[in-house]
Scaffold this motif. Structure first.
Motif, PDB file in Angstrom:
ATOM      1  N   GLY A   1     110.347  71.712  56.180  1.00 41.88           N
ATOM      2  CA  GLY A   1     110.021  72.566  57.314  1.00 41.88           C
ATOM      3  C   GLY A   1     109.222  73.783  56.873  1.00 41.88           C
ATOM      4  O   GLY A   1     109.294  74.207  55.723  1.00 41.88           O
TER       5      GLY A   1
ATOM      6  N   ASN B   1     106.591  72.206  62.705  1.00 44.32           N
ATOM      7  CA  ASN B   1     106.973  71.666  61.402  1.00 44.32           C
ATOM      8  C   ASN B   1     106.253  70.348  61.144  1.00 44.32           C
ATOM      9  O   ASN B   1     105.880  69.636  62.077  1.00 44.32           O
ATOM     10  CB  ASN B   1     108.484  71.425  61.347  1.00 44.32           C
ATOM     11  CG  ASN B   1     109.274  72.713  61.284  1.00 44.32           C
ATOM     12  OD1 ASN B   1     109.058  73.545  60.412  1.00 44.32           O
ATOM     13  ND2 ASN B   1     110.201  72.896  62.220  1.00 44.32           N
TER      14      ASN B   1
ATOM     15  N   ASP C   1     112.768  67.208  62.569  1.00 40.32           N
ATOM     16  CA  ASP C   1     113.677  67.597  61.487  1.00 40.32           C
ATOM     17  C   ASP C   1     113.107  68.794  60.730  1.00 40.32           C
ATOM     18  O   ASP C   1     112.287  68.646  59.831  1.00 40.32           O
ATOM     19  CB  ASP C   1     113.910  66.422  60.534  1.00 40.32           C
ATOM     20  CG  ASP C   1     115.000  66.710  59.505  1.00 40.32           C
ATOM     21  OD1 ASP C   1     115.487  67.866  59.442  1.00 40.32           O
ATOM     22  OD2 ASP C   1     115.375  65.788  58.761  1.00 40.32           O
ATOM     23  N   HIS C   2     113.574  69.979  61.095  1.00 38.26           N
ATOM     24  CA  HIS C   2     113.066  71.190  60.461  1.00 38.26           C
ATOM     25  C   HIS C   2     113.567  71.356  59.035  1.00 38.26           C
ATOM     26  O   HIS C   2     113.054  72.196  58.294  1.00 38.26           O
ATOM     27  CB  HIS C   2     113.475  72.420  61.285  1.00 38.26           C
ATOM     28  CG  HIS C   2     114.936  72.708  61.256  1.00 38.26           C
ATOM     29  ND1 HIS C   2     115.848  72.047  62.071  1.00 38.26           N
ATOM     30  CD2 HIS C   2     115.667  73.568  60.498  1.00 38.26           C
ATOM     31  CE1 HIS C   2     117.064  72.500  61.812  1.00 38.26           C
ATOM     32  NE2 HIS C   2     116.986  73.417  60.871  1.00 38.26           N
ATOM     33  N   THR C   3     114.543  70.544  58.631  1.00 33.75           N
ATOM     34  CA  THR C   3     115.066  70.642  57.263  1.00 33.75           C
ATOM     35  C   THR C   3     114.249  69.818  56.280  1.00 33.75           C
ATOM     36  O   THR C   3     114.424  69.941  55.069  1.00 33.75           O
ATOM     37  CB  THR C   3     116.525  70.165  57.195  1.00 33.75           C
ATOM     38  OG1 THR C   3     116.586  68.738  57.402  1.00 33.75           O
ATOM     39  CG2 THR C   3     117.376  70.856  58.240  1.00 33.75           C
ATOM     40  N   HIS C   4     113.359  68.950  56.783  1.00 30.60           N
ATOM     41  CA  HIS C   4     112.584  68.063  55.917  1.00 30.60           C
ATOM     42  C   HIS C   4     111.203  68.664  55.692  1.00 30.60           C
ATOM     43  O   HIS C   4     110.264  68.382  56.436  1.00 30.60           O
ATOM     44  CB  HIS C   4     112.500  66.668  56.541  1.00 30.60           C
ATOM     45  CG  HIS C   4     112.072  65.612  55.572  1.00 30.60           C
ATOM     46  ND1 HIS C   4     111.492  64.434  55.974  1.00 30.60           N
ATOM     47  CD2 HIS C   4     112.128  65.549  54.223  1.00 30.60           C
ATOM     48  CE1 HIS C   4     111.212  63.690  54.912  1.00 30.60           C
ATOM     49  NE2 HIS C   4     111.591  64.357  53.845  1.00 30.60           N
TER      50      HIS C   4
ATOM     51  N   ASN D   1     117.975  64.215  58.815  1.00 31.47           N
ATOM     52  CA  ASN D   1     118.951  64.682  59.802  1.00 31.47           C
ATOM     53  C   ASN D   1     119.313  63.612  60.823  1.00 31.47           C
ATOM     54  O   ASN D   1     120.039  63.868  61.778  1.00 31.47           O
ATOM     55  CB  ASN D   1     118.436  65.934  60.521  1.00 31.47           C
ATOM     56  CG  ASN D   1     117.276  65.630  61.471  1.00 31.47           C
ATOM     57  OD1 ASN D   1     116.692  64.547  61.434  1.00 31.47           O
ATOM     58  ND2 ASN D   1     116.943  66.593  62.327  1.00 31.47           N
TER      59      ASN D   1
END
Length: 381
Positions: A288, A278, A283-286, A222
């Protein structure tokens, strides 16, 4: 005029009432000591039953002796538990571990690797309880070799701070030689200010890059800086364990304390709504999701600070309660096994998947982190 005063009075009474109710609810949210203890005993019992022989080698992809860093972290947690629940079985299990390894280090006294020296924390705690010279000889010889050298770039990954700093502090206190404290600071300062060019600590975001591979220009998917949860957890634990035993008169004490406070302030707004952090803090998309080890280490740091009056209770207690309750509710299996433990590695993608049912390559350090957190939560009033 009287109507306005009446409404103001009613509003004030309402606010006071709501505040009192909120305060009572807040106070009740702290888990009962018995429940905290029960969770720790259950998780620890699972492990001790699974590993009755404290000296048995650990086999994953290769065979390793059981005095490596992963097991050393477990024994840090066990000794913390023993300090609040002096069960002889816990002490005997720790002594057995030292004796099975003849109080030695992986790599021998020549090692400079903090991972190999981490076992010395428990060796020295056990020496303090019963000062048999053999319990101190190897770890002291290893650290003395570092003391005799001008080399200070050994801690090139931030996990090493937790593995090595408390050993120097304990030796300094046991021997009365403050040179151990000075050497520790030289190593810490090199990691903080000089590794990877400008150091592994970001003075702006108050968090640490795990090693040179993640310092700028490296970025998360991100676009944020990569701050690994457990890596920063190790630094929090290192600072807690250093501040707890380092004399406040030591010249570096104020810097350690400030770094500790700054880190906790940076971590607080990164907590997930469910109480966890996390694996990639920014980066909560990595990858998470829920993860025990980083979360437990942050609980350890925050609960310790509240207990010692180092940080504001009202600010941090809600985060501690939310995180601890999440760890107990979501991670502990009926038999005491811990879920959501990220396996060994150095970044968010390692040790995946991290789930309730997944088993990491090493279970010991996850339990160690959990016990460190639990013992501080248990002490809270």
């Amino acid at each position: 005029m009287k109507i306005k005063c009446f409404h103001s009075l009613r509003l004030s009474v309402t606010v006071i009432f709501v505040s009192c109710v909120a305060h009572v609810a807040f106070a009740q949210a702290l888990p009962p000591k018995a429940a905290v203890m029960q969770a720790m005993v259950k998780a620890n019992q699972y492990f001790m039953q699974k590993w009755p022989d404290a000296g048995k080698p650990i086999f994953t992809n290769i065979e390793r002796p059981s005095n490596i860093w992963t097991r050393a972290v477990y024994y840090e947690g066990l000794m913390a538990l023993y300090n609040i629940k002096p069960d002889k079985a816990y002490l005997d299990y720790a002594i057995q571990w030292g004796e099975k390894h003849k109080w030695g280090l992986r790599g021998g006294v020549e090692t400079r690797n903090a991972d190999n020296q981490a076992c010395g924390q428990t060796y020295l705690d056990l020496y303090k309880l019963n000062p048999q010279p053999v319990r101190m000889e190897a770890i002291k010889a290893s650290m003395d070799r570092m003391m005799a050298s001008n080399k200070v770039d050994d801690w090139h990954w931030i996990d090493a701070l937790q593995m090595g700093m408390p050993v120097f502090v304990k030796l300094g206190n046991l021997t009365g030689d403050t040179a151990y404290f000075r050497k520790m600071y030289e190593l810490y300062a090199f990691t903080k200010y000089r590794h990877a060019g400008n150091g592994l600590y970001n003075p702006i975001e108050k968090l640490w890059w795990r090693d040179k591979d993640f310092a700028p220009p490296y970025k998360e998917p991100n676009g944020a800086n990569c701050y690994w949860s457990r890596g920063n957890g190790w630094v929090v634990a290192a600072l807690v364990r250093t501040l707890d035993e380092l004399p406040k008169t030591d010249p570096a004490y104020p810097e350690y304390l400030q770094d500790y406070k700054d880190m906790l302030a940076a971590l607080l707004p990164l907590q997930r709504l469910d109480g966890f952090w996390n694996v990639s803090l920014k980066d909560h998309t990595h990858f998470g999701g829920k993860e025990l080890t980083g979360t437990a280490l942050f609980v350890y740091g925050m609960a310790y600070g509240i207990n010692k009056g180092l940080i504001d209770r009202k600010t941090y207690l809600p985060a501690v309660i939310k995180a601890w309750n999440a760890l107990v509710k979501d991670c502990i299996h009926p038999d005491g096994k811990l879920g959501y433990v990220q396996g060994t590695g150095k970044e968010p993608k390692d040790g995946q998947p991290v789930t309730y049912t997944s088993t990491p390559d090493f279970e010991d350090y996850g339990l160690g982190c959990f016990l460190l957190a639990g013992t501080e939560v248990y002490k809270m009033k």
